[in-house]
Design a protein around this motif. Structure first.
Motif, short mmCIF file in Angstrom:
data_model
loop_
_atom_site.label_atom_id
_atom_site.label_comp_id
_atom_site.label_asym_id
_atom_site.label_seq_id
_atom_site.Cartn_x
_atom_site.Cartn_y
_atom_site.Cartn_z
N VAL A 16 45.81 46.53 32.09
CA VAL A 16 47.19 46.35 31.64
C VAL A 16 47.74 44.98 32.01
O VAL A 16 48.74 44.54 31.44
N VAL A 17 47.11 44.27 32.93
CA VAL A 17 47.60 42.96 33.35
C VAL A 17 47.38 41.92 32.25
O VAL A 17 48.27 41.14 31.93
N ASN A 18 46.18 41.92 31.64
CA ASN A 18 45.88 40.91 30.63
C ASN A 18 45.45 41.50 29.28
O ASN A 18 45.12 40.75 28.37
N GLY A 19 45.44 42.81 29.14
CA GLY A 19 45.09 43.45 27.88
C GLY A 19 43.61 43.47 27.57
O GLY A 19 43.20 43.86 26.47
N GLU A 20 42.76 43.08 28.52
CA GLU A 20 41.31 43.02 28.28
C GLU A 20 40.72 44.42 28.17
O GLU A 20 41.01 45.30 28.98
N ASN A 21 39.87 44.61 27.16
CA ASN A 21 39.11 45.84 27.02
C ASN A 21 37.86 45.68 27.88
O ASN A 21 37.00 44.86 27.57
N LEU A 22 37.77 46.44 28.95
CA LEU A 22 36.67 46.31 29.90
C LEU A 22 35.42 47.08 29.48
O LEU A 22 34.35 46.87 30.04
N GLN A 64 43.48 52.04 41.31
CA GLN A 64 43.76 51.04 40.28
C GLN A 64 43.98 51.66 38.91
O GLN A 64 44.37 50.97 37.97
N ILE A 65 43.74 52.95 38.77
CA ILE A 65 43.97 53.64 37.51
C ILE A 65 45.46 53.93 37.39
O ILE A 65 46.07 54.51 38.28
N ARG A 66 46.06 53.51 36.27
CA ARG A 66 47.49 53.74 36.05
C ARG A 66 47.74 54.94 35.14
O ARG A 66 48.72 55.64 35.31
N VAL A 72 42.59 56.17 25.79
CA VAL A 72 42.29 55.05 26.67
C VAL A 72 42.56 55.39 28.13
O VAL A 72 43.28 56.35 28.43
N ILE A 73 41.97 54.58 29.00
CA ILE A 73 42.26 54.62 30.43
C ILE A 73 42.86 53.27 30.77
O ILE A 73 42.23 52.23 30.55
N LEU A 74 44.10 53.26 31.27
CA LEU A 74 44.76 52.03 31.64
C LEU A 74 44.56 51.78 33.13
O LEU A 74 44.81 52.67 33.94
N VAL A 75 44.08 50.59 33.46
CA VAL A 75 43.85 50.21 34.86
C VAL A 75 44.58 48.91 35.14
O VAL A 75 44.92 48.16 34.23
N GLU A 76 44.82 48.67 36.42
CA GLU A 76 45.49 47.43 36.81
C GLU A 76 44.59 46.66 37.76
O GLU A 76 44.44 47.00 38.93
N LEU A 77 43.97 45.61 37.21
CA LEU A 77 43.14 44.71 37.99
C LEU A 77 43.88 43.39 38.08
O LEU A 77 44.52 42.98 37.12
N PRO A 78 43.83 42.69 39.21
CA PRO A 78 44.55 41.42 39.35
C PRO A 78 44.23 40.44 38.24
O PRO A 78 43.09 40.34 37.79
#
Length: 92
Positions: A16-22, A64-66, A72-78
């Motif tokens: 969710v920080v940068n919108g990247e699909n991991l 880190q899972i929001r 989808v699974i939204l996560v917050e990585l720096p």
């Protein structure tokens, strides 16, 4: 929300920080004593048709899972780190 591993594996993981699909969840790390999920593991995919080898595995700690949604699974990585910085399981 109750999910099976198969259902988790079908969801895209989005930072969710940068919108990247991991990518998608490949594996889980469980705490054997409490039966709680500790981390999601996304195995590295091949880079440039496998010529440059695979990317590093992406390890996402449970805190880190929001949100785990329907698709989808939204996560917050720096923002200053990418997924490959989370490869050392012992640090988490």
């Amino acid at each position: 929300m109750v999910c099976t591993l198969e259902q988790l594996r079908s969801k895209d993981v989005i930072n969710v920080v940068n919108g990247e699909n991991l990518g998608r969840v490949d594996d889980l790390e469980l705490d054997a004593e409490t039966a709680a999920i500790r981390r999601l593991i996304l195995y590295g995919s091949p880079r440039f048709f496998g010529i440059f080898g695979p990317r590093e595995n992406c390890i996402i700690a449970f805190h880190q899972i929001r949100l785990i949604g329907k698709d989808v699974i939204l996560v917050e990585l720096p923002a200053d780190k990418n997924c490959t910085d989370y490869t050392n399981l012992k640090k988490m």
